[in-house]
Design a protein around this motif. Sequence first.
Motif, PDB file in Angstrom:
ATOM      1  N   ARG A   1      -8.921  -5.882  -2.472  1.00 37.31           N
ATOM      2  CA  ARG A   1      -9.883  -5.245  -3.371  1.00 37.31           C
ATOM      3  C   ARG A   1     -10.358  -6.207  -4.451  1.00 37.31           C
ATOM      4  NH1 ARG A   1     -10.191  -3.425  -8.198  1.00 37.31           N
ATOM      5  NH2 ARG A   1      -8.006  -3.923  -8.637  1.00 37.31           N
ATOM      6  N   THR A   2      -9.422  -6.930  -5.069  1.00 40.93           N
ATOM      7  CA  THR A   2      -9.766  -7.856  -6.146  1.00 40.93           C
ATOM      8  C   THR A   2     -10.646  -8.996  -5.645  1.00 40.93           C
ATOM      9  OG1 THR A   2      -7.686  -7.365  -7.273  1.00 40.93           O
ATOM     10  CG2 THR A   2      -8.837  -9.366  -7.937  1.00 40.93           C
ATOM     11  N   ASP A   3     -10.292  -9.535  -4.472  1.00 41.64           N
ATOM     12  CA  ASP A   3     -11.069 -10.639  -3.927  1.00 41.64           C
ATOM     13  C   ASP A   3     -12.498 -10.207  -3.583  1.00 41.64           C
ATOM     14  OD1 ASP A   3      -9.005 -12.394  -4.175  1.00 41.64           O
ATOM     15  OD2 ASP A   3      -8.309 -12.209  -2.113  1.00 41.64           O
TER      16      ASP A   3
ATOM     17  N   ALA B   1     -12.197  -5.010 -17.953  1.00 40.13           N
ATOM     18  CA  ALA B   1     -11.882  -5.724 -16.715  1.00 40.13           C
ATOM     19  C   ALA B   1     -12.559  -7.086 -16.762  1.00 40.13           C
ATOM     20  CB  ALA B   1     -12.365  -4.937 -15.489  1.00 40.13           C
TER      21      ALA B   1
ATOM     22  N   ASN C   1      -5.229 -10.280  -2.290  1.00 43.20           N
ATOM     23  CA  ASN C   1      -5.485  -8.954  -2.832  1.00 43.20           C
ATOM     24  C   ASN C   1      -6.889  -8.565  -2.404  1.00 43.20           C
ATOM     25  OD1 ASN C   1      -6.251  -6.761  -4.544  1.00 43.20           O
ATOM     26  ND2 ASN C   1      -4.655  -7.346  -5.994  1.00 43.20           N
TER      27      ASN C   1
END
Length: 449
Positions: free
Chosen positions: A130-132, A77, A128
């Motif tokens: 979760r991503t942010d 990731a 987004n």
Amino acid sequence: MKSTQNYIVLTLVHALLGFVIFSFKPFSKFYFGIALVYFIGSIIVAHNDKKTLVVLKACAYFVGAEVLFRMTRGGIAYESSKYLVILFMLMGMFFKGVSGRGYPYFMYLILLIPSIFVASLDLRFDANFRTDLAFVLSGPVCLGLASLFLFDRKVSYKEVFEMLFFMTLPIVTTTFYLLFFNPSIKDTIANTSSNFAASGGFGPNQVSTVLGLGIFGFTVRLLLKSPTLGLKIFNSIFLILIAYRAVITFSRGGVFAAIITITAFLVILYSKALPKLKTKLLGSLGLLLISFVLAWVISSSSTMGLIDKRYANEDALGREKQDLSTGRLDLILNELDGFIENPFVGIGASITKYRREGRSIVTHNEVSRLLSEHGIIGIVILLILIFTPLSYRSKNKKNIFFYAFLAFWFATINHSAMRLAAPAFFYSLSLINIKNEKPPIHRKRAIQQ
């Protein structure tokens, strides 16, 4: 002698890895997997007395390798190194526990939570969530957990040197990858802006930051762990290569952070050193200065003088640029507007980048981001982060790296925020308790009658 040979061999092997990854980029994923399995296994099987050292080495290695794995897409990731530092620190807590005196960092972690709820109420439709959140909060959470584990943790200078060595190994790999990726900077520069080609096709800001770490690591090695002339020259060569590649990214942040960190280290080292050590340091300091001068001369020559203009804040034609901060000041002012509009709880985690006049631009300054996204809570967080290590230092002054570690954290968060795990990890290192190393006891064997 054996430890010196191991040091040279490991350094050269990691230089070779840079060529291997350049030649076959998928090898980066294999490299990442091997390193991950090795360090997790090492932490599990290490003797209890060695757990802390192995955790430190594991964290340091992935901190040094973070940009390499990002630019070659070797990690599982984008934020892999931050997640792994968190994992290694949690493993350390499981095996070794935490100090009750580290409670300010429990408070710090709790204070990060309200911004998540505020953000969930004002989330843009194209965001987004979760991503942010992971991007914005992974760094602060990494800092909090690392500080919890390392607060008042007893570590010897020998272990600190070993940890710094493990950090520099993947930086050597990164440097040689860059040398093969972009061997001639002259073919890729047309102005004094940050150069992506010289940075492996990746963000120059992040590359210069991690190379700045390498400059610091090899500076310490040259001054304190190079007993022979041959080793001094060996370390100087790598120092010159890393400094050269850091400078020609045309991103000044990582270079200035390295200079500030090294200056803080040298001031404390020289003030604490005994007269005999001061005398020994003079020769190494001279070699250090020569190394930096050579790195700059090579950089200036290879960029046809453009790097001189960059650091003089001029464009390619020699005209002075009006904005020394290269747009960062505007971002800071924009974030401070968010604090003024929502002074109590802020605008919410990760929301700052959606306020850039329709552009999604992430912050470069962690201080202004904390104020904007956390409001008054952000001020409390800053007070905890600044005064907790200073308070600890007032009672424990044995760590000659204290101001260097803290200086790197503060310098980095003001030009690159918490994009990398490095500032979080280095901040936590300022909280370690340097223990006295016991000299070996040699007992005379009894003479039998």
